[in-house]
Design an enzyme around this catalytic site. Structure first.
Site, PDB file in Angstrom:
ATOM      1  N   ARG A   1       0.874  -3.247   9.692  1.00 12.66           N
ATOM      2  CA  ARG A   1       1.557  -2.922   8.425  1.00 12.66           C
ATOM      3  C   ARG A   1       1.486  -1.422   8.136  1.00 12.66           C
ATOM      4  O   ARG A   1       2.458  -0.827   7.677  1.00 12.66           O
ATOM      5  CB  ARG A   1       0.958  -3.738   7.279  1.00 12.66           C
ATOM      6  CG  ARG A   1       1.783  -3.646   6.004  1.00 12.66           C
ATOM      7  CD  ARG A   1       1.330  -4.656   4.961  1.00 12.66           C
ATOM      8  NE  ARG A   1      -0.047  -4.414   4.546  1.00 12.66           N
ATOM      9  CZ  ARG A   1      -0.748  -5.245   3.773  1.00 12.66           C
ATOM     10  NH1 ARG A   1      -0.209  -6.382   3.362  1.00 12.66           N
ATOM     11  NH2 ARG A   1      -1.984  -4.961   3.430  1.00 12.66           N
TER      12      ARG A   1
ATOM     13  N   LYS B   1       3.169  -0.218   2.017  1.00 15.58           N
ATOM     14  CA  LYS B   1       1.979   0.079   1.218  1.00 15.58           C
ATOM     15  C   LYS B   1       1.819   1.594   1.138  1.00 15.58           C
ATOM     16  O   LYS B   1       1.127   2.209   1.951  1.00 15.58           O
ATOM     17  CB  LYS B   1       0.764  -0.607   1.854  1.00 15.58           C
ATOM     18  CG  LYS B   1      -0.330  -0.925   0.848  1.00 15.58           C
ATOM     19  CD  LYS B   1      -1.270  -1.977   1.392  1.00 15.58           C
ATOM     20  CE  LYS B   1      -2.515  -2.116   0.568  1.00 15.58           C
ATOM     21  NZ  LYS B   1      -2.296  -2.504  -0.826  1.00 15.58           N
TER      22      LYS B   1
ATOM     23  N   GLU C   1       6.161  -9.843  -7.555  1.00  9.85           N
ATOM     24  CA  GLU C   1       4.712  -9.865  -7.329  1.00  9.85           C
ATOM     25  C   GLU C   1       4.042  -9.092  -8.447  1.00  9.85           C
ATOM     26  O   GLU C   1       4.702  -8.620  -9.368  1.00  9.85           O
ATOM     27  CB  GLU C   1       4.373  -9.272  -5.959  1.00  9.85           C
ATOM     28  CG  GLU C   1       4.779  -7.815  -5.786  1.00  9.85           C
ATOM     29  CD  GLU C   1       4.313  -7.212  -4.471  1.00  9.85           C
ATOM     30  OE1 GLU C   1       3.287  -7.655  -3.921  1.00  9.85           O
ATOM     31  OE2 GLU C   1       4.971  -6.278  -4.001  1.00  9.85           O
TER      32      GLU C   1
HETATM   33  N1  PLP Z   1       1.009  -6.768  -3.084  1.00 10.49           N
HETATM   34  C1  PLP Z   1       0.540  -5.576  -3.467  1.00 10.49           C
HETATM   35  C2  PLP Z   1       1.397  -4.732  -4.327  1.00 10.49           C
HETATM   36  C3  PLP Z   1      -0.730  -5.151  -3.039  1.00 10.49           C
HETATM   37  O1  PLP Z   1      -1.223  -3.972  -3.407  1.00 10.49           O
HETATM   38  C4  PLP Z   1      -1.512  -6.007  -2.237  1.00 10.49           C
HETATM   39  C5  PLP Z   1      -2.826  -5.571  -1.745  1.00 10.49           C
HETATM   40  O2  PLP Z   1      -3.010  -5.221  -0.644  1.00 10.49           O
HETATM   41  C6  PLP Z   1      -0.987  -7.245  -1.881  1.00 10.49           C
HETATM   42  C7  PLP Z   1       0.278  -7.596  -2.317  1.00 10.49           C
HETATM   43  C8  PLP Z   1      -1.762  -8.185  -1.040  1.00 10.49           C
HETATM   44  O3  PLP Z   1      -1.708  -7.854   0.313  1.00 10.49           O
HETATM   45  P1  PLP Z   1      -2.896  -8.253   1.287  1.00 10.49           P
HETATM   46  O4  PLP Z   1      -3.055  -9.726   1.166  1.00 10.49           O
HETATM   47  O5  PLP Z   1      -2.404  -7.860   2.627  1.00 10.49           O
HETATM   48  O6  PLP Z   1      -4.082  -7.511   0.835  1.00 10.49           O
HETATM   49  C1  COI Z   2      -5.811  -4.640  -1.811  1.00 10.02           C
HETATM   50  O1  COI Z   2      -5.865  -5.811  -2.183  1.00 10.02           O
HETATM   51  O2  COI Z   2      -6.388  -4.245  -0.796  1.00 10.02           O
HETATM   52  C2  COI Z   2      -5.057  -3.641  -2.540  1.00 10.02           C
HETATM   53  O3  COI Z   2      -4.708  -2.643  -1.980  1.00 10.02           O
HETATM   54  C3  COI Z   2      -4.746  -3.850  -3.953  1.00 10.02           C
HETATM   55  C4  COI Z   2      -5.303  -2.813  -4.832  1.00 10.02           C
HETATM   56  C5  COI Z   2      -4.822  -3.161  -6.195  1.00 10.02           C
HETATM   57  C6  COI Z   2      -6.790  -2.726  -4.815  1.00 10.02           C
END
Ligand code: PLP
Ligand code: COI
Length: 341
Positions: free
Chosen positions: A82, A184, A220
């Site tokens: 990612r 991200k 989200e």
């Molecule tokens: N959506 C957003 C905006 C986020 O910041 C995060 C955190 O990483 C997620 C979703 C969840 O992604 P992941 O499950 O890969 O941590």
């Molecule tokens: C994560 O879950 O790793 C994120 O980047 C989300 C952040 C709001 C801490």
């Protein structure tokens, strides 16, 4: 090895400076070898691309201590992939996947005493990030970059841990159609801060964003994907090109289908439909799966039947299974766990 003497059950989600962090620099078309350093500070030129035009991408992942003492990481290959994609979208040289994984190994091994012990409910949060160090003043990509990884021990993202939270529908949008919502990048979080401050002032835990084109579909929150459970126990997962492809959410979909034998419906989800659902949750590395008891949109309130006291039955089973896999109590699917130490 002596674990640090922190109050693991009350550390919350905060930054603690740990012993080692990883740094590698990109110049003349190539990444250098990289390695660990003790210095937590970053010094860049005043006109570096990160300072002026927010050329930055990052990741979030966790390391866990298992009962047998092993220290492991959950699906870091997907974070590597990612961040590679995020970097390409922001015109930055991507960090090769093997280099990313090696950096994670080095940083976790350099901070083993900071990986919370088995059973503490805490974990070591790992923050890989890449940013433009090269000087720019016209709007263009820089020509030098830095890739860093630091760690900090964390507990639950929301105070109260497994207590249901309340989401407020944001009046602002998080992403543009054909924008950067699916990567991200720090810029997506900077623009969410104003809405987030308003949300907290109003007494709610987190914003729920709607689709920017029509504001009729659920996207989200500012830091997690959302999932729902309908009255037939089908897990309903919003699908959109402008949300982050959450690794937790993709893992939950697999767990729901293969471990819990539930039906999963991944599709655009209308905000209007929410009042018919039985359970809701926010999912992400930081949020894990945080149950949602209520969603507020101005004078409209959606109260999920699972209520404000505890998570509903399906969200609870998903939570127990994913945390069981991450903590080594439940066998993981092939390739989900990287043993680091
Ligand atoms: N959506 C957003 C905006 C986020 O910041 C995060 C955190 O990483 C997620 C979703 C969840 O992604 P992941 O499950 O890969 O941590
Ligand atoms: C994560 O879950 O790793 C994120 O980047 C989300 C952040 C709001 C801490």
């Amino acid at each position: 090895m002596a674990k640090k003497d922190l109050k693991w059950d009350s550390i919350g989600f905060a930054y603690h400076v740990t012993d080692k962090r990883y740094v590698s620099n990109y110049k003349d078309g190539a990444w250098d070898e990289g390695g660990l350093t003790d210095d937590p500070n970053v010094v860049v030129n005043e006109s570096a691309g990160i300072m002026q035009y927010c050329q930055q991408v990052f990741e979030g992942m966790k390391a866990y201590t298992w009962e047998n003492g092993d220290v492991v990481c959950f699906r870091p290959d997907l974070n590597a992939e990612r961040m590679y994609n995020s970097a390409q979208r922001i015109e930055m040289p991507p960090v090769p996947k093997e280099k990313f994984l090696d950096a994670i190994d080095q940083v976790v091994k350099g901070n083993l005493d900071w990986v919370p012990p088995y059973g503490s409910g805490a974990s070591l949060y790992i923050r890989p990030y890449e940013f433009a160090t090269g000087v720019v003043i016209g709007v263009k990509p820089a020509d030098t970059y830095q890739f860093r990884v630091f760690t900090t021990p964390v507990g639950p993202y929301y105070k109260g841990g497994a207590t249901p939270i309340i989401l407020q529908v944001a009046d602002y949008d998080r992403a543009a159609p054909r924008g950067t919502g699916a990567v991200k990048a720090g810029l997506n979080y900077a623009m969410s801060l104003h809405a987030s401050v308003l949300c907290h002032k109003a007494g709610y835990n987190e914003n729920l964003y709607l689709d920017p084109a029509t504001r009729s579909y659920v996207e989200e929150t500012g830091g997690s994907n959302v999932i729902f459970v309908d009255k037939d126990n089908t897990v309903v997962v919003p699908k959109s090109d402008s949300i982050l492809p959450s690794i937790t959410r993709r893992s939950i979909v697999y767990i729901a289908e293969h471990y819990l034998k539930l039906k999963v419906d991944e599709r655009p989800v209308k905000f209007e439909e929410l009042k018919g659902f039985a359970e809701a949750g926010c999912c992400g590395t930081a949020a894990v799966i945080s149950p949602v008891g209520k969603i507020v949109d101005h004078d409209e309130e959606i109260n999920f039947p699972s209520g404000m006291d505890h998570a509903g039955p399906i969200i609870s089973q998903l939570y127990d299974t994913i945390t069981g896999i991450q903590n080594g109590r439940i066998e993981a699917p092939e390739g989900w766990i990287r043993h680091i130490a």
